[in-house]
Design an enzyme around this catalytic site. Structure first.
Site, PDB file in Angstrom:
ATOM      1  N   THR A 175       1.446  -5.058   4.371  1.00 50.63           N
ATOM      2  CA  THR A 175       0.440  -5.379   5.765  1.00 50.63           C
ATOM      3  C   THR A 175       0.645  -6.985   5.810  1.00 50.63           C
ATOM      4  O   THR A 175       0.538  -7.415   7.334  1.00 50.63           O
ATOM      5  CB  THR A 175       0.024  -4.410   6.218  1.00 50.63           C
ATOM      6  OG1 THR A 175      -0.806  -4.380   6.144  1.00 50.63           O
ATOM      7  CG2 THR A 175       1.105  -2.604   5.990  1.00 50.63           C
ATOM      8  N   ASP A 176      -0.150  -7.478   4.132  1.00 49.91           N
ATOM      9  CA  ASP A 176      -1.075  -8.133   5.015  1.00 49.91           C
ATOM     10  C   ASP A 176      -0.360  -9.916   5.409  1.00 49.91           C
ATOM     11  O   ASP A 176      -0.867 -10.046   5.997  1.00 49.91           O
ATOM     12  CB  ASP A 176      -1.893  -8.268   4.128  1.00 49.91           C
ATOM     13  CG  ASP A 176      -3.365  -7.387   3.513  1.00 49.91           C
ATOM     14  OD1 ASP A 176      -3.701  -7.683   4.481  1.00 49.91           O
ATOM     15  OD2 ASP A 176      -3.520  -7.272   2.439  1.00 49.91           O
ATOM     16  N   THR A 231       0.816  -1.065  -0.493  1.00 48.56           N
ATOM     17  CA  THR A 231      -0.435   0.273   0.246  1.00 48.56           C
ATOM     18  C   THR A 231       0.915   1.102   0.023  1.00 48.56           C
ATOM     19  O   THR A 231       0.639   2.172  -0.659  1.00 48.56           O
ATOM     20  CB  THR A 231      -1.243  -0.095   1.038  1.00 48.56           C
ATOM     21  OG1 THR A 231      -1.817  -1.249   1.373  1.00 48.56           O
ATOM     22  CG2 THR A 231      -1.435   1.162   1.687  1.00 48.56           C
ATOM     23  N   SER A 243       1.425  -7.710  -0.852  1.00 50.20           N
ATOM     24  CA  SER A 243       1.919  -8.355  -0.468  1.00 50.20           C
ATOM     25  C   SER A 243       1.119  -9.492  -0.003  1.00 50.20           C
ATOM     26  O   SER A 243       1.273 -11.125  -0.117  1.00 50.20           O
ATOM     27  CB  SER A 243       2.443  -8.399   1.618  1.00 50.20           C
ATOM     28  OG  SER A 243       1.097  -7.924   1.590  1.00 50.20           O
TER      29      SER A 243
END
Lengths: 164, 164, 164, 164
Positions: free
Chosen positions: A85-86, A14, A56
């Protein structure tokens, strides 16, 4: 603390998303990290390597092997990895196993760096400081906190990372 | 790393300067630090105390005694101080003597936080990470680096902090 | 020129798109137009009505009838409509037929207002000025230009509006 | 409306002020207007000429004669002048006398264009639209409004322009 050079590996996420009106969708684009570092007036020797431009959730085992290899082979011992971030914690586990003797800090953003309101520069600042100050190991800098990279999870509903 | 609360003491400086067209001059205003921390989605317990709104060239011994006292008396052991850059190292020396057992990080900005281009959020991120990760002592987080607060000077001509 | 009040009707479009990390997608959200007008220090009497939050490709005949009705029934004679760019000219044609005696200006953005770099405030400024200065009729303010709303098309490939 | 080229004359003022930490003061710098027009995706033919970099309180009769001369001699008939707000109406009067047959719009900003929050792009958008739409004469675009340049004053205390 020291003036050792810092290596920045960008992988997408992101933090580097942009919006394309022609497609009416966002896409990960050329990394905005160098611009952020210039704006922050970073005066350390740094090297930025764009490894991939992926959400990710799309990262494969081969991608993670490439990140680990780039970190291991680099001359730098202080490494910042920008990452979606995932699955950030998944990559942290691979790096902890594959590159145990360097200080590696993963960070990213919940709001793209190109937004007027974004957590990107603050998070990148946390990562830079942690890379210089923390002991060798893998760390995650998100949500205003520095976490042991093996003892943290993303709480998607709450919109933050929490210690486990 | 830990989730100890962080105390932020604001004292003024360029980071909190605003421009007033009515006077055609800038002035230090109500601190923008809480807004920066919200934008960074900081999820740690934090407490922000505005101690003063001064250009750091105007800080007196009494002001520095007040900063030291606020740091010493606080229940928090991890403290971030936002401060003008011109005499940041002077305040660092006072804090190193007066509050030796806490982790105190001074930071500021070369460009006001209210500017579109500013080092403020990156620097504040560095300070937050250092407050969590570094050993007790006084640190300065500026120019992309974390410095021992007693071994650094501002190079005004070069526009950066350098180790000594 | 005059100080007649201005009515702003918001209908959605890229100008009001935001990015949601939880979904890894953008969505049209509560309008950012009131914040833009405050930032621009608009001192005219204005009224902002959020009619819908739609990508303009999703607008139906019923939606356009609602926009026309809101414009026609309003006491204001100077009206700004924020709108997605893909079907902006289609709505212009409906308004030209349905509300012939008011000055109506459609505008939008190619980059969301929430981005650090965006054409949103400039375009909104063009629309406000046109609403005050132009003759009754329907106008489109995009790409730095004020177009007759019936003599313009979006050139998607070139990323701009052009006269026809 | 038309696609006649627009001439932009920059003269300084708050809109182009920057802050210099080395001096702890602001100064008027190289104009940010071309960057604003690029961000706004202006697709008209434009020409930007930087005439001077002055606070409008410092403008002399000779400066105003130079602005008038540049406007009169230019091939363009649609002209935008960026200008400090304090003596904007004084320059408007000179231009109304000296260049009666062109559409000239003065604009500026209460908050510098380099700030995160600024009225600069909105005001510049108003000026561009007015230059295209309004009749020949001198106009002032500020505070969300388009004023007859001879019938407006700056209300310094209220922080806005008002019709007289």
């Amino acid at each position: 603390m020291n003036q050792k050079p810092i290596l920045v590996l960008t992988t997408g996420g992101t933090i580097d998303k942009n919006y394309f009106y022609a497609l009416s969708e966002y896409q990960i684009v050329d990394s905005g990290i160098p611009a952020l570092l210039a704006e922050a007036r970073v005066a350390l020797p740094i090297r930025v390597v764009e490894l991939m431009r992926k959400d990710s959730l799309e990262l494969t085992d081969a991608d993670r092997a490439l990140i680990a290899s780039a970190a291991r082979e680099a001359p730098e011992t202080q490494i910042v990895v920008t990452h979606g971030t995932d699955t950030m914690t998944e990559t942290a586990r691979v790096l902890a196993t594959e590159v145990p003797s360097k200080t590696i800090v993963l960070t990213g953003a919940l709001s793209p760096a190109r937004f007027a309101e974004t957590d990107a520069p603050f998070n990148l600042g946390m990562a830079f400081a942690t890379a210089q100050v923390a002991a060798p190991g893998v760390w995650i800098a998100m949500s205003g906190q520095v976490f042991d990279g093996l003892k943290v999870r993303k709480d998607r509903a709450a919109g933050k990372f929490v210690a486990i």
